[in-house]
Scaffold this motif. Structure first.
Motif, PDB file in Angstrom:
ATOM      1  N   GLY A 116     -21.694 -12.825   1.225  1.00  0.00           N
ATOM      2  CA  GLY A 116     -22.303 -13.976   1.880  1.00  0.00           C
ATOM      3  C   GLY A 116     -23.604 -13.648   2.589  1.00  0.00           C
ATOM      4  N   VAL A 117     -24.234 -12.567   2.188  1.00  0.00           N
ATOM      5  CA  VAL A 117     -25.472 -12.147   2.827  1.00  0.00           C
ATOM      6  C   VAL A 117     -26.663 -12.680   2.030  1.00  0.00           C
ATOM      7  N   SER A 118     -27.697 -13.121   2.707  1.00  0.00           N
ATOM      8  CA  SER A 118     -28.882 -13.650   2.034  1.00  0.00           C
ATOM      9  C   SER A 118     -29.733 -12.521   1.476  1.00  0.00           C
ATOM     10  N   LEU A 119     -30.538 -12.834   0.500  1.00  0.00           N
ATOM     11  CA  LEU A 119     -31.402 -11.818  -0.094  1.00  0.00           C
ATOM     12  C   LEU A 119     -32.327 -11.211   0.946  1.00  0.00           C
ATOM     13  N   ASP A 120     -32.718 -12.010   1.885  1.00  0.00           N
ATOM     14  CA  ASP A 120     -33.615 -11.503   2.914  1.00  0.00           C
ATOM     15  C   ASP A 120     -32.934 -10.421   3.750  1.00  0.00           C
ATOM     16  N   LEU A 130     -17.431  -9.694   6.380  1.00  0.00           N
ATOM     17  CA  LEU A 130     -16.402 -10.039   5.418  1.00  0.00           C
ATOM     18  C   LEU A 130     -15.108 -10.380   6.156  1.00  0.00           C
ATOM     19  N   ASP A 131     -14.772  -9.558   7.124  1.00  0.00           N
ATOM     20  CA  ASP A 131     -13.565  -9.817   7.917  1.00  0.00           C
ATOM     21  C   ASP A 131     -13.637 -11.191   8.560  1.00  0.00           C
ATOM     22  N   GLU A 132     -14.763 -11.481   9.139  1.00  0.00           N
ATOM     23  CA  GLU A 132     -14.926 -12.749   9.847  1.00  0.00           C
ATOM     24  C   GLU A 132     -14.788 -13.934   8.891  1.00  0.00           C
ATOM     25  N   LEU A 142     -10.010 -13.435  -3.304  1.00  0.00           N
ATOM     26  CA  LEU A 142     -11.129 -12.682  -3.867  1.00  0.00           C
ATOM     27  C   LEU A 142     -11.905 -11.948  -2.779  1.00  0.00           C
ATOM     28  N   LEU A 143     -12.074 -12.599  -1.651  1.00  0.00           N
ATOM     29  CA  LEU A 143     -12.791 -11.936  -0.563  1.00  0.00           C
ATOM     30  C   LEU A 143     -11.990 -10.743  -0.051  1.00  0.00           C
ATOM     31  N   ALA A 144     -10.690 -10.912   0.030  1.00  0.00           N
ATOM     32  CA  ALA A 144      -9.850  -9.808   0.500  1.00  0.00           C
ATOM     33  C   ALA A 144      -9.923  -8.643  -0.481  1.00  0.00           C
ATOM     34  N   LYS A 145      -9.950  -8.989  -1.766  1.00  0.00           N
ATOM     35  CA  LYS A 145     -10.048  -7.949  -2.786  1.00  0.00           C
ATOM     36  C   LYS A 145     -11.384  -7.228  -2.670  1.00  0.00           C
ATOM     37  N   LEU A 146     -12.410  -7.999  -2.466  1.00  0.00           N
ATOM     38  CA  LEU A 146     -13.738  -7.410  -2.300  1.00  0.00           C
ATOM     39  C   LEU A 146     -13.736  -6.446  -1.122  1.00  0.00           C
ATOM     40  N   ARG A 147     -13.093  -6.859  -0.050  1.00  0.00           N
ATOM     41  CA  ARG A 147     -13.029  -6.007   1.137  1.00  0.00           C
ATOM     42  C   ARG A 147     -12.297  -4.706   0.841  1.00  0.00           C
TER      43      ARG A 147
END
Lengths: 165, 165
Positions: free
Chosen positions: A60-64, A95-97, B101-106
């Motif tokens: 969920g991070v932007s390219l910037d 990611l956790d958040e 999917l997010l958990a897997k990514l983590r």
DNA sequence: CTGTGAGTTGAAGTGCACTTCAACTTAAGG
DNA sequence: CCTTAAGTTGAAGTGCACTTCAACTCACAG
């Protein structure tokens, strides 16, 4: 020996369209050498950068922001495993958040589905801390909640609205 | 007695900007009566629709799909708690999938951070089933993976690339 | 040497979810 | 009645992450 990749090869190996790779280059996310005829040639290390970019987008991070993270890599040497680990770890709390908020949303939804309030009202929305900040990967489309918004007086409440609406 | 809301009131109570409410109306997500002077007046039930819209966005559903869901509500009567529960429940599996999917990514990220492969390679990316389909709420920006893409031969692999790249 | 597939560029277009703007009208309190 | 905050419209703009296009050049197998 350097074994350089063409843009088509990098595209095939990374699963990212050539146009996207050129776009990333314009933004300063990756770099390429050029042949005499001005075609791009990528060092294998760029594969890793592209992988990092795609993973980061999933987080969920932007390219910037990804660019900023990549800028923190040492310029002198090829990034070490530890360098990559550091960058990856830096997304961990995000990611956790994100996972936490989605899980909370799910629980709220479950709770609401069962209860008389119908769902949605105070449960998931009336909770200011619950805004999934910086959610979407691309455009910041998801409830940006300007922060200067004074938390609407009583946004929603559970009272089933006498008329049963 | 119907106790209608102005657009400003609905905005204040829902936390959604008036411009967004007008936009939702254009898309057919909500509706409003009009005064003699052509101003919008919202029934209280619209509050619930707006709440549903915002929740759905958090789940990662596009406005177009939300519209489709809302269209499935009975037109004749004011939606009942059960109606809303049904709609909410319909997002449940999407939410679950997103969280999974997010958990897997983590987990992949964690695993990779520790291991010699450096992170990112086969772990999280080389996994076709792992594409977070329909992720982002807004633009379908997140690895849309056209499905017609033939799963790039060996996109990434863990071999630390002899040179330590 | 030639044909062809792959590459190059800048400019413009796309999709989503809105926001902003100008020019104007309405609703409601004093 | 007058003022003023709040509302109305269509058109255009914004931000992100790309994609598409036309017009051209390059790399390389035969």
């Amino acid at each position: 020996m350097p074994d350089l990749l063409t843009i088509g090869e990098l595209s095939a190996r990374s699963g990212v369209a050539p146009s996207a790779l050129r776009y990333y280059e314009r933004l300063g996310l990756i770099r390429a050498d050029r042949t005499g005829g001005n075609q791009r040639r990528y060092a294998r290390a760029e594969l890793r950068r592209v992988a990092f970019i795609r993973i980061s987008q999933q987080v969920g991070v932007s390219l910037d922001e990804i660019r900023a993270a990549l800028d923190s890599l040492p310029e002198a040497r090829t990034p070490s495993p530890q360098d990559w680990a550091r960058l990856s770890a830096s997304w961990r709390s995000r990611l956790d958040e994100r996972i936490r908020l989605l899980a909370k949303l799910r629980d709220d939804l479950d709770g609401c589905i069962g209860c008389g309030c119908l769902s949605l009202q105070r449960c998931a929305l009336n909770n200011p801390e619950d805004t999934l900040a910086g959610e979407g990967p691309g455009a910041r489309l998801v409830l940006p909640q300007p922060a200067d918004a004074p938390t609407p007086a009583g946004p929603f409440n559970c009272r089933p609205t006498p008329a049963g609406v």
